[in-house]
Scaffold this motif. Structure first.
Motif, PDB file in Angstrom:
ATOM      1  N   LEU A 118      76.686  -6.531  26.997  1.00 46.07           N
ATOM      2  CA  LEU A 118      76.735  -5.964  28.341  1.00 46.07           C
ATOM      3  C   LEU A 118      76.261  -4.521  28.378  1.00 46.07           C
ATOM      4  O   LEU A 118      75.507  -4.122  29.280  1.00 46.07           O
ATOM      5  N   ILE A 119      76.698  -3.726  27.410  1.00 44.28           N
ATOM      6  CA  ILE A 119      76.322  -2.307  27.399  1.00 44.28           C
ATOM      7  C   ILE A 119      74.874  -2.136  26.956  1.00 44.28           C
ATOM      8  O   ILE A 119      74.091  -1.439  27.613  1.00 44.28           O
ATOM      9  N   GLY A 120      74.515  -2.766  25.849  1.00 42.26           N
ATOM     10  CA  GLY A 120      73.148  -2.626  25.353  1.00 42.26           C
ATOM     11  C   GLY A 120      72.116  -3.203  26.291  1.00 42.26           C
ATOM     12  O   GLY A 120      70.976  -2.733  26.340  1.00 42.26           O
ATOM     13  N   GLY A 121      72.495  -4.232  27.069  1.00 41.39           N
ATOM     14  CA  GLY A 121      71.540  -4.878  27.954  1.00 41.39           C
ATOM     15  C   GLY A 121      71.573  -4.408  29.393  1.00 41.39           C
ATOM     16  O   GLY A 121      70.803  -4.915  30.217  1.00 41.39           O
ATOM     17  N   TYR A 122      72.426  -3.439  29.711  1.00 42.92           N
ATOM     18  CA  TYR A 122      72.555  -3.009  31.110  1.00 42.92           C
ATOM     19  C   TYR A 122      71.252  -2.345  31.566  1.00 42.92           C
ATOM     20  O   TYR A 122      70.776  -1.378  30.967  1.00 42.92           O
ATOM     21  N   ARG A 123      70.701  -2.854  32.662  1.00 40.75           N
ATOM     22  CA  ARG A 123      69.362  -2.444  33.102  1.00 40.75           C
ATOM     23  C   ARG A 123      69.337  -1.238  34.035  1.00 40.75           C
ATOM     24  O   ARG A 123      68.308  -0.578  34.157  1.00 40.75           O
ATOM     25  N   GLY A 124      70.440  -0.951  34.706  1.00 36.99           N
ATOM     26  CA  GLY A 124      70.388   0.029  35.789  1.00 36.99           C
ATOM     27  C   GLY A 124      70.546   1.462  35.351  1.00 36.99           C
ATOM     28  O   GLY A 124      71.320   2.211  35.962  1.00 36.99           O
ATOM     29  N   LEU A 125      69.832   1.879  34.309  1.00 38.63           N
ATOM     30  CA  LEU A 125      69.951   3.240  33.791  1.00 38.63           C
ATOM     31  C   LEU A 125      68.608   3.948  33.780  1.00 38.63           C
ATOM     32  O   LEU A 125      67.575   3.344  33.486  1.00 38.63           O
ATOM     33  N   SER A 126      68.652   5.241  34.074  1.00 40.81           N
ATOM     34  CA  SER A 126      67.478   6.101  33.991  1.00 40.81           C
ATOM     35  C   SER A 126      67.847   7.338  33.190  1.00 40.81           C
ATOM     36  O   SER A 126      69.027   7.723  33.130  1.00 40.81           O
ATOM     37  N   PRO A 127      66.858   8.012  32.559  1.00 44.93           N
ATOM     38  CA  PRO A 127      67.164   9.247  31.826  1.00 44.93           C
ATOM     39  C   PRO A 127      67.905  10.244  32.720  1.00 44.93           C
ATOM     40  O   PRO A 127      67.552  10.444  33.886  1.00 44.93           O
ATOM     41  N   GLY A 128      68.963  10.829  32.164  1.00 43.38           N
ATOM     42  CA  GLY A 128      69.774  11.779  32.915  1.00 43.38           C
ATOM     43  C   GLY A 128      70.997  11.172  33.551  1.00 43.38           C
ATOM     44  O   GLY A 128      71.893  11.906  33.992  1.00 43.38           O
ATOM     45  N   ASP A 129      71.064   9.833  33.636  1.00 47.15           N
ATOM     46  CA  ASP A 129      72.270   9.187  34.138  1.00 47.15           C
ATOM     47  C   ASP A 129      73.425   9.394  33.153  1.00 47.15           C
ATOM     48  O   ASP A 129      73.215   9.734  31.986  1.00 47.15           O
ATOM     49  N   THR A 130      74.633   9.155  33.638  1.00 51.85           N
ATOM     50  CA  THR A 130      75.830   9.297  32.808  1.00 51.85           C
ATOM     51  C   THR A 130      76.461   7.939  32.564  1.00 51.85           C
ATOM     52  O   THR A 130      76.519   7.097  33.468  1.00 51.85           O
ATOM     53  N   VAL A 131      76.923   7.739  31.321  1.00 50.40           N
ATOM     54  CA  VAL A 131      77.800   6.602  31.005  1.00 50.40           C
ATOM     55  C   VAL A 131      79.120   7.209  30.541  1.00 50.40           C
ATOM     56  O   VAL A 131      79.147   8.121  29.729  1.00 50.40           O
ATOM     57  N   LEU A 132      80.216   6.712  31.085  1.00 48.66           N
ATOM     58  CA  LEU A 132      81.498   7.391  30.969  1.00 48.66           C
ATOM     59  C   LEU A 132      82.525   6.500  30.279  1.00 48.66           C
ATOM     60  O   LEU A 132      82.635   5.309  30.583  1.00 48.66           O
ATOM     61  N   TYR A 133      83.287   7.108  29.361  1.00 48.22           N
ATOM     62  CA  TYR A 133      84.348   6.370  28.669  1.00 48.22           C
ATOM     63  C   TYR A 133      85.545   7.296  28.462  1.00 48.22           C
ATOM     64  O   TYR A 133      85.486   8.483  28.752  1.00 48.22           O
ATOM     65  N   ALA A 134      86.631   6.709  27.941  1.00 49.38           N
ATOM     66  CA  ALA A 134      87.871   7.466  27.735  1.00 49.38           C
ATOM     67  C   ALA A 134      88.298   7.386  26.277  1.00 49.38           C
ATOM     68  O   ALA A 134      87.815   6.554  25.501  1.00 49.38           O
ATOM     69  N   ASP A 135      89.254   8.246  25.923  1.00 48.66           N
ATOM     70  CA  ASP A 135      89.747   8.264  24.539  1.00 48.66           C
ATOM     71  C   ASP A 135      90.535   7.014  24.181  1.00 48.66           C
ATOM     72  O   ASP A 135      90.783   6.745  23.006  1.00 48.66           O
ATOM     73  N   THR A 136      90.920   6.228  25.178  1.00 43.36           N
ATOM     74  CA  THR A 136      91.683   5.009  24.938  1.00 43.36           C
ATOM     75  C   THR A 136      90.801   3.805  24.625  1.00 43.36           C
ATOM     76  O   THR A 136      91.316   2.741  24.286  1.00 43.36           O
ATOM     77  N   ASP A 137      89.487   3.963  24.734  1.00 38.92           N
ATOM     78  CA  ASP A 137      88.571   2.845  24.527  1.00 38.92           C
ATOM     79  C   ASP A 137      88.367   2.572  23.042  1.00 38.92           C
ATOM     80  O   ASP A 137      88.671   3.407  22.177  1.00 38.92           O
ATOM     81  N   HIS A 138      87.811   1.403  22.751  1.00 41.42           N
ATOM     82  CA  HIS A 138      87.651   0.965  21.370  1.00 41.42           C
ATOM     83  C   HIS A 138      86.459   1.658  20.709  1.00 41.42           C
ATOM     84  O   HIS A 138      85.416   1.866  21.333  1.00 41.42           O
ATOM     85  N   ASP A 139      86.621   1.973  19.422  1.00 43.79           N
ATOM     86  CA  ASP A 139      85.595   2.734  18.701  1.00 43.79           C
ATOM     87  C   ASP A 139      84.228   2.060  18.751  1.00 43.79           C
ATOM     88  O   ASP A 139      83.200   2.725  18.954  1.00 43.79           O
TER      89      ASP A 139
END
Length: 411
Positions: A118-139
């Motif tokens: 899902l993450i590697g294949g997500y299409r809706g990204l352009s340079p400069g966009d942000t992907v956001l996560y938290a410290d509770t997420d899996h390594d």
């Protein structure tokens, strides 16, 4: 071999719940002893690391072993002719259990593979966009977010969720982060954190993300099977699922969910045609035939016990040890008393012990002195901790053994 048939459970006898609520049933030790009797479990340790994977019940293990023997005997004749329709039956059975369409589900080897798809294949990204996560997420999933930064020119940003846990504060932390990073396009959420068991209010946060123009990718590895929120009610279009943790399937079973109408927002797997079939997004290769042949039986037993009953029992066991230690000044609990934020998993650290080495040493002392098996976890902004995870076969006596082991190492 029809794995949709529940005949493998013909000898499983659970007493009638008698119309009792999950909370009432959670206190019936006889009923849960009958559940535990379906499992062959070690008595060498007090096993409280049941978040790694969930032991198979004896009927599921037997189905797995029989399927492995069948596949081994019939070889390619089985793999090429008999297995494909049985694999489709397993997919359909899982879709039925989750309340979704079969073409919204593809079987994988686990939640990590699903999340990477899902993450590697997500299409809706352009340079400069942000992907956001938290410290509770899996390594491993955090690593996938940084992979996007390296490959797509986006910015991977992290937030630390507030402690102690508070429902409104957690929702507000995501609200503020989405405002701080207005170009967020992917928000990673973990339904139940593997570090300390925090259960997120996923649907509320997902609504915030959608209003901000971001898609949620949900890691439900520890949620599906122990949290009784139907998948549709999570209101998320992309979900990675584990089936060998809380469903009780053999190790190596997971799934990826992509809501109908969103398939083309995920790239096809390398070289696969861009079709309308979800399997074009997954290419696991040759799977463990026996794992997926045993899946329908695992789902059948899971439903017979009942996810709401599982959740009530697990919370009762969790609360037993937390309540016993809540007023101990030597112990810091990383767990909320708010059921909206609670799962089977909870964690603690001894006061002042924030480093991984110290927490690992404490867990080892608990094992050596008390035969209580728990797990040190790192990665939280506040420091390392020790995770304790009962299973549906755990007992109040084991929870008390955990309490006594913690008190012993607290000195």
């Amino acid at each position: 071999m029809d794995n949709h048939d529940a005949s493998g459970l013909a000898n499983v006898r659970l007493p009638d719940p008698g119309g009792r609520s999950p909370a009432e049933l959670a206190a019936d030790e006889h009923w849960w002893a009958q559940v535990a009797a379906q499992y062959d479990l070690t008595d060498e340790v007090v096993m409280l690391d049941n978040g790694y994977w969930g032991s198979m019940a004896r009927p599921v293990l037997q189905a797995f072993q029989q399927a492995a023997a069948l596949a081994n005997r019939d070889n390619a004749w089985f793999g090429r002719r008999a297995f494909p329709p049985l694999f489709e039956q397993a997919r359909a059975r899982l879709a039925e259990a989750l309340g979704v369409d079969s073409n919204e589900i593809a079987l994988t080897r686990g939640a990590t593979e699903a999340m990477q798809i899902l993450i590697g294949g997500y299409r809706g990204l352009s340079p400069g966009d942000t992907v956001l996560y938290a410290d509770t997420d899996h390594d491993s999933v955090i690593a996938a977010m940084h992979w996007l930064q390296e490959r797509r020119g986006v910015q991977a940003r992290s937030i630390a969720l507030p402690e102690p846990f508070d429902h409104d504060a957690i929702v507000d932390a995501y609200r503020q982060a989405l405002a701080r990073y207005p170009r967020t396009r992917v928000l990673l959420l973990t339904q139940v954190s593997h570090r300390h068991g925090l259960l997120l209010p996923v649907a509320e946060i997902s609504a915030l993300a959608r209003a901000a123009g971001a898609d949620v990718v949900l890691d439900a590895a520890h949620g599906i099977g122990q949290v009784d929120t139907p998948l549709r009610e999570l209101d998320v279009d992309f979900i990675g699922i584990n089936l060998h943790k809380w469903i009780g399937a053999p190790v190596g079973a997971g799934a990826v969910y992509i809501r109908q109408g969103r398939l083309h927002d995920i790239d096809p797997y390398m070289g696969e045609a861009d079709t309308d079939v979800i399997d074009s997004r997954v290419h696991t290769g040759t799977v463990n035939f026996a794992t997926f042949l045993a899946l329908p039986l695992a789902l059948e037993l899971h439903e017979r016990i009942g996810v709401a009953n599982k959740r009530a029992r697990l919370l009762r066991l969790r609360n037993q040890w937390l309540d016993a230690l809540r007023d101990d000044p030597r112990v810091q609990l990383l767990a909320s008393s708010d059921p909206r934020l609670s799962s089977a998993i909870a964690a603690f650290r001894l006061r002042g012990q924030h480093g991984m080495a110290a927490n690992t040493a404490t867990a080892e002392r608990m094992l050596r002195q008390s035969r209580v098996f728990v797990l040190a976890r790192d990665g939280l902004a506040s420091g390392a901790c020790i995770r304790a995870t009962p299973g549906i076969f755990s007992t109040p006596a084991q929870m008390q053994a955990l309490v006594e082991a913690v008190r012993a190492v607290a000195g």
